[in-house]
Structure formats: C-alpha cells, structure tokens
Design an enzyme around this catalytic site. Structure first.
Site, PDB file in Angstrom:
ATOM      1  N   ARG A   7       0.834  -1.203   0.000  1.00  0.00           N
ATOM      2  CA  ARG A   7       0.000   0.000   0.000  1.00  0.00           C
ATOM      3  C   ARG A   7       0.872   1.258   0.000  1.00  0.00           C
ATOM      4  O   ARG A   7       0.578   2.227  -0.690  1.00  0.00           O
ATOM      5  CB  ARG A   7      -0.923  -0.030   1.220  1.00  0.00           C
ATOM      6  N   HIS A  21       0.606   4.095  -2.858  1.00  0.00           N
ATOM      7  CA  HIS A  21       0.229   5.461  -2.508  1.00  0.00           C
ATOM      8  C   HIS A  21       1.332   6.453  -2.852  1.00  0.00           C
ATOM      9  O   HIS A  21       1.048   7.620  -3.155  1.00  0.00           O
ATOM     10  CB  HIS A  21      -0.122   5.543  -1.026  1.00  0.00           C
ATOM     11  N   ASN A  64      -4.028   8.747   3.383  1.00  0.00           N
ATOM     12  CA  ASN A  64      -2.732   8.261   3.867  1.00  0.00           C
ATOM     13  C   ASN A  64      -2.641   8.166   5.386  1.00  0.00           C
ATOM     14  O   ASN A  64      -1.609   7.730   5.911  1.00  0.00           O
ATOM     15  CB  ASN A  64      -1.604   9.162   3.352  1.00  0.00           C
ATOM     16  N   HIS A  87      -4.613  -7.009  -2.933  1.00  0.00           N
ATOM     17  CA  HIS A  87      -5.596  -7.141  -1.854  1.00  0.00           C
ATOM     18  C   HIS A  87      -5.655  -8.562  -1.304  1.00  0.00           C
ATOM     19  O   HIS A  87      -6.349  -8.816  -0.326  1.00  0.00           O
ATOM     20  CB  HIS A  87      -6.991  -6.726  -2.353  1.00  0.00           C
TER      21      HIS A  87
END
Length: 331
Positions: free
Chosen positions: A66, A70, A95, A191
């Site tokens: 992640r 990001h 975030n 995921h």
C-alpha cells in the site's frame, strides 16, 4: 480480453524481468547499485531488515504494498509520501492509515551506515516491498533501481482512486499512470494480503445505492457474517480481510481472484472486476491459472517506474540523508 500492443509487449517480458539482471525500464535498471557500495550489497541489507520484521509481523507485506502504491500514484515513485510536515502527503485522509514508514527508516539507516549518500529512499521502498512479497509466498521479481528522491510533498497532491470507484473510472485512473487494465487487475490483486475497515463497506451491507438493502452482488452468507462483524450503528470500526480465504489471507497468491468468482469480494471495486465485461476474463484467467506470480511481479515493476526521477542533474531530485526530510529543508 484484448490487450494493446504495449500491454502484450509488457506481458511477454515476464521471464526476462524476473530472471535477468541489467534489464532496463526507461532509465531504471536491475542491479543499479552493484559495485556502488564496495563492502556490502544494498539489496541484501534491505532484505535482512524486512525479513526480521516479517518474522514477527506478516501484515507488513500489505502495509508496504500500500505504501508503494500510494507513493507512486502521487507525483510518481519519489518517496514523497515519506516526508514529514504539517501539510505533507502523510497528512492527506487516504494516507492517515498508511503504515511501514518505520521499516523504511530502519532499512535506510542500515544502508547509510555502510554506504552513505548513495541509495535513495524511493529505491528502498521498491526493494523492501519486493522482499516482503517474496517472503509471503510471491515471486521474487527483479526490482529496478536508480530512482532519486523528490523534494515536494503536499497533501493537496493526493488524489487516489476510491474503493467504491467503478471499473471504467478505475481503468481511466490507471491509464493516466500509463498502466493497462490488466495492470490494474494485477495491482488490485495485492488485496490478497490486505485488510479494510467496516466503514468502507457498510453501504454494501445495509444500504447499497440507497436501496436500504445489501449489495446483491455479494454472497448472502458473507453479507450476514460481515453484518455481525460490522453492526450498522456501532462506533467500532473493525477490520476485515480482503481475501476471505483464511488459509491464505497473508499469502501473495491468486486466492483473491478465486474469492471474487465466489462473490466474496469485499470492496466494491474488487467485486466489480468480475461483473464488468472488460475485466471479467482477466479475473477468471488469474483465478484458474498459474500466470499471477510472474505477471504480478511485472505489474509491480511497471508501477515502480511511474514518473521517476533518475537524472542526477535534475534539480527536482536528490538522495536524502533521512527519508523523512529533504537534505536542504524539511517539507
């Protein structure tokens, strides 16, 4: 599913990306740091830090995946998400729940002791994420390095795809980063080791599209179980595994896609991948075959090449001494 010529070319490079050193994607290169740190191998140092954390905390895999996503989706893979500051990217709502900053700090400190001023924080993110994927059952793809760290980090720049976005909107968002629909399906496959919170799916459980009913595309038994986990009027925001196969919820594998075909996708965008004609065949292919490990590695390499700074003469980049601040000023 039809692929563009560019997408077919990328997929065809699978074994090359995984098995050869010296392969370049733009200005990035596999093995960029070889010979630049005379007493140690940079990737070995980072791998040791990640391995030590993984032994006690396997959730670091999802956290690093992640973190890299990001970072790269906002002004490219330049470690701008790592910079501290009252209005830095860290402070943007999407975030606030990002984790993994500490392990990047630890890896950077370990590298700096042996090889000061050489290795970028942006490259450490890419290396550490690859190592975490490998430790959790994924393929150890050849990571490309040579990035420089960015100088700007602003919360106002953070515009990440929402988990309730439609497939067509998601395809458009990924296309802006030169990522194909197949890349999108692969990266969402991260995921398989992630979690979400009840607050992100309550609409699917109780009032989907303002109908006052659960999302009809979700397996009914799963919906019932999740309503117990996520009571409608509760103030507790419990966590939920994005891969509902408990035997592999911490393993980077194709179980995520198998769960989608069983109508057990947790986020709206996840389940939508099986419903949209443009992505359904890709989901079926990854669920039923053995292509996922190599192609996931390819997609991560492509993600890691978004808008990178590689030219030492480019004043927009540097090699930070600390991943939390630029060398000249704090952001």
């Amino acid at each position: 599913m039809k692929f563009s010529a560019a997408a077919v070319t990328l997929l065809g490079l699978g074994l090359i990306l995984v098995n050869l050193t010296g392969f370049c994607y733009g200005a990035l290169q596999v093995g960029f740091y070889k010979g630049k740190c005379l007493t140690a191998d940079v990737e070995t140092i980072v791998a040791g830090v990640v391995r030590t954390r993984f032994v006690t905390d396997q959730t670091i895999v999802a956290a690093l995946l992640r973190l890299q996503f990001h970072d790269c989706f906002v002004k490219g893979c330049d470690a701008s998400i790592l910079l501290d500051g009252t209005s830095s990217e860290k402070t943007a709502p999407p975030n606030l729940s990002v984790r993994g900053y500490d392990i990047i700090d630890q890896a950077k400190a370990a590298v700096e002791k042996i090889c000061p001023g050489v290795v970028s924080c942006a490259d450490i993110i890419a290396i550490a994420t690859r190592d975490a994927v490998s430790l959790s059952g994924g393929l150890k793809y050849s990571v490309q390095t040579g990035r420089r760290d960015g100088l700007i980090s602003l919360a106002s720049n953070v515009n990440l795809p929402s988990p309730s976005i439609s497939v067509s909107q998601s395809v458009a968002a990924f296309a802006q980063k030169r990522l194909s629909p197949t890349d999108m399906v692969l990266l969402l496959g991260g995921h398989t080791v992630g979690i979400t919170h009840c607050s992100f799916i309550k609409n699917r459980l109780y009032n989907f599209n303002n109908t006052g009913k659960p999302d009809p595309t979700m397996d009914t038994s799963l919906a019932k179980a999740l309503r117990l986990r996520c009571p409608q009027n509760s103030n507790t925001d419990n966590t939920i595994n994005l891969d509902q196969n408990t035997a592999s919820s911490l393993t980077v594998d194709n179980s995520y896609y198998k769960q989608l075909l069983l109508k057990k996708g947790i986020l709206q965008i996840d389940q939508a991948l099986t419903l949209d004609p443009s992505t359904n065949a890709t989901v079926v292919s990854f669920a039923s075959g053995s292509k996922f490990p190599v192609q996931f590695g390819n997609a991560m390499v492509k993600l890691g090449a978004i808008e990178v700074i590689t030219d030492p003469a480019d004043r927009q980049g540097e090699i930070r001494r600390s991943c939390r601040a630029t060398n000249k000023v704090s952001i």
